[in-house]
Design an enzyme around this catalytic site. Structure first.
Site, PDB file in Angstrom:
ATOM      1  CG  ASP A 169      -5.591  -1.237 -12.155  1.00 41.74           C
ATOM      2  OD1 ASP A 169      -5.964  -1.548 -11.005  1.00 41.74           O
ATOM      3  OD2 ASP A 169      -5.375  -0.068 -12.515  1.00 41.74           O
TER       4      ASP A 169
ATOM      5  CG  ASP B 265      -4.170   3.673 -12.259  1.00 42.78           C
ATOM      6  OD1 ASP B 265      -3.813   2.631 -11.685  1.00 42.78           O
ATOM      7  OD2 ASP B 265      -5.327   4.119 -12.195  1.00 42.78           O
TER       8      ASP B 265
END
Length: 123
Positions: free
Chosen positions: A97, A79
């Protein structure tokens, strides 16, 4: 991009918001199942829901495959987008995401839109 959007790589071995850490391989197995369900569902729904379902399921599939690739290759998801103002920050996420989140919004829209007024059904 200043203080609003930061690029900060983070290793996420869990799920959304870093929940259930150190379970990357469990989530990889679940992702494989989800990919299969998406492909199966798309084959059944494209006739009744048209291009909008294809878009939503494509985003969902792309996000699932993207995170699955990270989990299988690295043992965690990378991330890197950190948004917020000052100390008020949103959770760190990646492009996969964002695609999954957009797909869920589209699927909820499809679920709650009255069937007689669905503009995404061809014909």
């Amino acid at each position: 991009m200043g203080d609003y959007v930061r690029i900060e790589p983070v290793q996420n071995s869990g799920a959304l918001f870093g929940l259930f850490g150190n379970q990357a391989y469990l989530f990889a197995a679940l992702s494989i199942g989800v990919v299969g369900l998406i492909v199966w569902f798309h084959g059944r729904s494209v006739v009744t829901n048209g291009w909008f379902a294809t878009l939503a399921l494509g985003l969902l599939l792309g996000g699932a495959v993207g995170n699955l690739a990270d989990r299988l290759r690295l043992g965690y998801v990378v991330d890197f987008v950190n948004m917020g103002i000052g100390d008020l920050r949103f959770y760190t996420y990646n492009v996969a995401d964002a695609a999954i989140s957009a797909a869920l919004v589209l699927l909820v829209l499809m679920a709650f839109w009255p069937s007689a007024r669905r503009p995404w059904i061809a014909g």
